[in-house]
Design a protein around this motif. Structure first.
Motif, PDB file in Angstrom:
ATOM      1  N   ILE A 265       0.838  -1.205   0.000  1.00 25.11           N
ATOM      2  CA  ILE A 265       0.000   0.000   0.000  1.00 25.11           C
ATOM      3  C   ILE A 265       0.875   1.258   0.000  1.00 25.11           C
ATOM      4  O   ILE A 265       0.596   2.221  -0.720  1.00 25.11           O
ATOM      5  N   ALA A 266       1.928   1.247   0.809  1.00 24.47           N
ATOM      6  CA  ALA A 266       2.792   2.427   0.983  1.00 24.47           C
ATOM      7  C   ALA A 266       4.254   2.001   0.841  1.00 24.47           C
ATOM      8  O   ALA A 266       4.932   1.759   1.845  1.00 24.47           O
ATOM      9  N   PRO A 267       4.750   1.889  -0.402  1.00 24.16           N
ATOM     10  CA  PRO A 267       6.125   1.393  -0.626  1.00 24.16           C
ATOM     11  C   PRO A 267       7.203   2.227   0.056  1.00 24.16           C
ATOM     12  O   PRO A 267       8.291   1.718   0.319  1.00 24.16           O
ATOM     13  N   ASN A 268       6.918   3.498   0.342  1.00 26.94           N
ATOM     14  CA  ASN A 268       7.907   4.368   0.966  1.00 26.94           C
ATOM     15  C   ASN A 268       7.690   4.531   2.471  1.00 26.94           C
ATOM     16  O   ASN A 268       8.089   5.538   3.057  1.00 26.94           O
ATOM     17  N   SER A 269       7.080   3.529   3.087  1.00 28.64           N
ATOM     18  CA  SER A 269       6.897   3.565   4.540  1.00 28.64           C
ATOM     19  C   SER A 269       8.166   3.067   5.230  1.00 28.64           C
ATOM     20  O   SER A 269       8.468   1.865   5.209  1.00 28.64           O
ATOM     21  N   ALA A 270       8.910   3.976   5.814  1.00 29.46           N
ATOM     22  CA  ALA A 270      10.132   3.579   6.520  1.00 29.46           C
ATOM     23  C   ALA A 270       9.839   2.636   7.684  1.00 29.46           C
ATOM     24  O   ALA A 270      10.560   1.646   7.877  1.00 29.46           O
ATOM     25  N   PRO A 271       8.796   2.885   8.498  1.00 32.03           N
ATOM     26  CA  PRO A 271       8.514   1.939   9.589  1.00 32.03           C
ATOM     27  C   PRO A 271       8.226   0.529   9.091  1.00 32.03           C
ATOM     28  O   PRO A 271       8.645  -0.450   9.716  1.00 32.03           O
TER      29      PRO A 271
ATOM     30  N   ALA B 106      12.410  -5.689   8.426  1.00 40.75           N
ATOM     31  CA  ALA B 106      13.815  -6.055   8.621  1.00 40.75           C
ATOM     32  C   ALA B 106      14.033  -6.715   9.979  1.00 40.75           C
ATOM     33  O   ALA B 106      14.746  -7.726  10.096  1.00 40.75           O
ATOM     34  N   THR B 107      13.424  -6.160  11.010  1.00 40.17           N
ATOM     35  CA  THR B 107      13.544  -6.741  12.352  1.00 40.17           C
ATOM     36  C   THR B 107      13.000  -8.162  12.376  1.00 40.17           C
ATOM     37  O   THR B 107      13.585  -9.064  12.990  1.00 40.17           O
ATOM     38  N   THR B 108      11.893  -8.374  11.686  1.00 37.94           N
ATOM     39  CA  THR B 108      11.294  -9.708  11.624  1.00 37.94           C
ATOM     40  C   THR B 108      12.229 -10.684  10.915  1.00 37.94           C
ATOM     41  O   THR B 108      12.455 -11.809  11.388  1.00 37.94           O
ATOM     42  N   LEU B 109      12.778 -10.265   9.782  1.00 38.73           N
ATOM     43  CA  LEU B 109      13.676 -11.131   9.012  1.00 38.73           C
ATOM     44  C   LEU B 109      14.945 -11.432   9.808  1.00 38.73           C
ATOM     45  O   LEU B 109      15.465 -12.556   9.775  1.00 38.73           O
ATOM     46  N   LYS B 110      15.441 -10.432  10.518  1.00 36.70           N
ATOM     47  CA  LYS B 110      16.639 -10.649  11.346  1.00 36.70           C
ATOM     48  C   LYS B 110      16.375 -11.709  12.394  1.00 36.70           C
ATOM     49  O   LYS B 110      17.214 -12.582  12.646  1.00 36.70           O
ATOM     50  N   ARG B 111      15.224 -11.631  13.017  1.00 34.34           N
ATOM     51  CA  ARG B 111      14.881 -12.599  14.066  1.00 34.34           C
ATOM     52  C   ARG B 111      14.774 -14.016  13.500  1.00 34.34           C
ATOM     53  O   ARG B 111      14.991 -14.992  14.208  1.00 34.34           O
TER      54      ARG B 111
ATOM     55  N   ALA C 162      17.219  -8.962   5.674  1.00 32.11           N
ATOM     56  CA  ALA C 162      16.987  -7.940   6.696  1.00 32.11           C
ATOM     57  C   ALA C 162      17.785  -6.683   6.376  1.00 32.11           C
ATOM     58  O   ALA C 162      17.279  -5.559   6.493  1.00 32.11           O
ATOM     59  N   ALA C 163      19.034  -6.853   5.956  1.00 32.93           N
ATOM     60  CA  ALA C 163      19.881  -5.702   5.634  1.00 32.93           C
ATOM     61  C   ALA C 163      19.287  -4.889   4.502  1.00 32.93           C
ATOM     62  O   ALA C 163      19.324  -3.648   4.517  1.00 32.93           O
ATOM     63  N   ALA C 164      18.727  -5.562   3.498  1.00 26.11           N
ATOM     64  CA  ALA C 164      18.121  -4.851   2.368  1.00 26.11           C
ATOM     65  C   ALA C 164      16.950  -3.993   2.835  1.00 26.11           C
ATOM     66  O   ALA C 164      16.765  -2.852   2.371  1.00 26.11           O
ATOM     67  N   GLU C 165      16.153  -4.514   3.755  1.00 20.48           N
ATOM     68  CA  GLU C 165      15.016  -3.746   4.266  1.00 20.48           C
ATOM     69  C   GLU C 165      15.478  -2.607   5.181  1.00 20.48           C
ATOM     70  O   GLU C 165      14.920  -1.504   5.136  1.00 20.48           O
ATOM     71  N   PHE C 166      16.486  -2.870   6.014  1.00 24.17           N
ATOM     72  CA  PHE C 166      17.042  -1.788   6.832  1.00 24.17           C
ATOM     73  C   PHE C 166      17.572  -0.674   5.941  1.00 24.17           C
ATOM     74  O   PHE C 166      17.420   0.518   6.235  1.00 24.17           O
TER      75      PHE C 166
END
Length: 452
Positions: free
Chosen positions: A101-107, A113-118, A125-129
């Motif tokens: 819905i919002a591709p430019n949503s930083a949160p 990224a936090t989910t993928l890291k876990r 995760a790094a790509a999303e961060f």
């Protein structure tokens, strides 16, 4: 009687002001009349989550999403609740729906990224961060500044500005920044001089609110992602191939408390690469008022592929220590010539890996700059705020329990692996002046701290 929209606004205001009970009361009253009011379901769910009513909160937030599926913020909040419930797959799905819905949503990028890291999916995760970082700290004019980041551009210290000036000079000398960037450096020097006059010889780590004029002069570069070196597809070993892995594991598991010191920790090539990354990358956004040192974190650019290789190798080569413990967090700290270092604390993890990468030739005082490690852990019933921020309470605990400490001297490419709950601090340091002489330490946290 308040109009329906006004009543929902009252519920939101009550929640934002910390009056959870009033927010619950108003949202329930709205739903009694309008059972399909998605905003009321949302406020109800958020307030219930804060109250620890997780099952009820989940029902309310899922209903809010079902009623208004086009609202990205609803998906993000639902994803955060799934994260809290350790339902990682559901959380990732919620954040991806928000990004659709919002591709430019930083949160949404950062939380995915936090989910993928876990889940141990570190490159993803790094790509999303990185996507979140570009949105939050991209060059001025290229992206809109996220409101959550306003404060980071409004405060500065002389310690922070001095580091950035040194780093920019270093990069300009190597042709990594265009000559026009000299104008940004000149602005940093101007503001540094103005803060120096305001401090009148005071602590250079003291934070100052920047004036409108100062903010305007620094707006093109201050605390922004000005330079990232080309990413390397790291193929070599990160750990020293000659590392005696069986001996290291035996020392750690037999020590009380669990601790092991490793010299020549990284391979020669990986040490040089990590040092290059830390010297060049402009990701040192955090400046501590205590000690005046700079911080770079996993969620804000400290994600060299080499470090992910290192995390994988630690689990494969030192399984008795690291197996079953995913990488939870990592950061680097960079210090000025003199500093009290990191204050007394413990960390929220099972295993702490701390290592140093500045050459020994930078040491002015060879007795300083190491790690002071106490032989007691922060109590399991303590929470993060107490054992990571309350130095006075930790000192009292050390005295109460008659704890002793061990100073581990600084040495380049020396690593210390220890139980992350152990209380520790930096031995005050004095290094030689000059950008390349700044002390850099890297910390990687693995697994979860056992708490009751």
């Amino acid at each position: 009687m308040a109009q329906p929209g006004a009543e929902l606004a009252q519920a939101i205001a009550a929640y934002q002001q910390g009056n959870r009970g009033e927010a619950l009361k108003i949202s329930r009253a709205i739903l009694a009349r309008e059972p399909d009011n998605s905003g009321a379901h949302y406020v109800l769910g958020v307030a219930q989550a804060d109250a620890g009513e997780m099952a009820e909160a989940l029902r309310a937030l899922k209903r809010a999403v079902a009623l208004t599926p086009e609202k990205a913020s609803f998906h993000i909040t639902l994803g955060n609740l799934y994260l809290n419930l350790k339902r990682d797959a559901a959380a990732a799905n919620a954040f991806r729906r928000a990004l659709a819905i919002a591709p430019n949503s930083a949160p949404a990028h950062a939380n995915l990224a936090t989910t993928l890291k876990r889940q141990g999916r570190l490159p993803e995760a790094a790509a999303e961060f990185h996507a979140a970082l570009v949105l939050l700290r991209g060059a001025s004019g290229e992206v809109a500044t996220d409101p959550s980041q306003h404060e980071t551009f409004r405060f500065a210290s002389r310690a922070k500005l001095a580091h950035d000036i040194e780093q920019y000079d270093y990069l300009l000398a190597r042709g990594a920044l265009p000559p026009a960037f000299e104008q940004e450096v000149a602005a940093h020097r101007e503001v540094h001089s103005e803060l120096e006059r305001r401090d009148a010889g005071g602590d250079n780590a003291r934070r100052h609110a920047l004036s409108d004029s100062q903010q305007a002069r620094l707006s093109g570069s201050f605390n922004r992602l000005n330079y990232l070196p080309a990413e390397t597809n790291w193929q070599e070993a990160a750990l020293n191939p000659a590392l005696g892995c069986r001996e290291v594991q035996d020392q750690y598991t037999c020590a009380a408390p669990p601790t092991v010191i490793i010299d020549d920790f990284l391979s020669v090539a990986s040490l040089a690469e990590l040092r290059r990354f830390c010297l060049e990358t402009t990701i040192w956004f955090d400046c501590k008022e205590h000690g005046g040192y700079l911080g770079a974190y996993l969620n804000e650019g400290f994600y060299s592929p080499l470090l992910f290789t290192l995390a994988r190798e630690l689990e494969a080569r030192l399984p008795d220590i690291f197996a079953g413990h995913n990488l939870a967090q990592m950061w680097a700290f960079k210090y000025g010539a003199e500093s009290a270092g990191t204050r007394l604390h413990a960390d929220k993890a099972a295993v702490n890996l701390n290592f140093w990468i500045t050459p020994d030739s930078a040491l002015e005082d060879e007795t300083g700059g190491g790690l002071r490690l106490y032989d007691i852990a922060a109590p399991a019933e303590w929470r993060f705020e107490s054992y990571n921020h309350q130095e006075k309470a930790l000192r009292a605990e050390i005295t109460r329990r008659g704890a002793t400490c061990r100073d581990i001297p600084y040495k380049c490419n020396r690593a210390v692996i220890f139980d992350s709950s152990l209380i520790h601090e930096t031995v005050p340091l004095r290094f030689r002046m000059g950008y390349e002489n700044r002390r850099i330490n890297v910390t990687m946290l693995f697994g979860e701290r056992v708490e009751v």
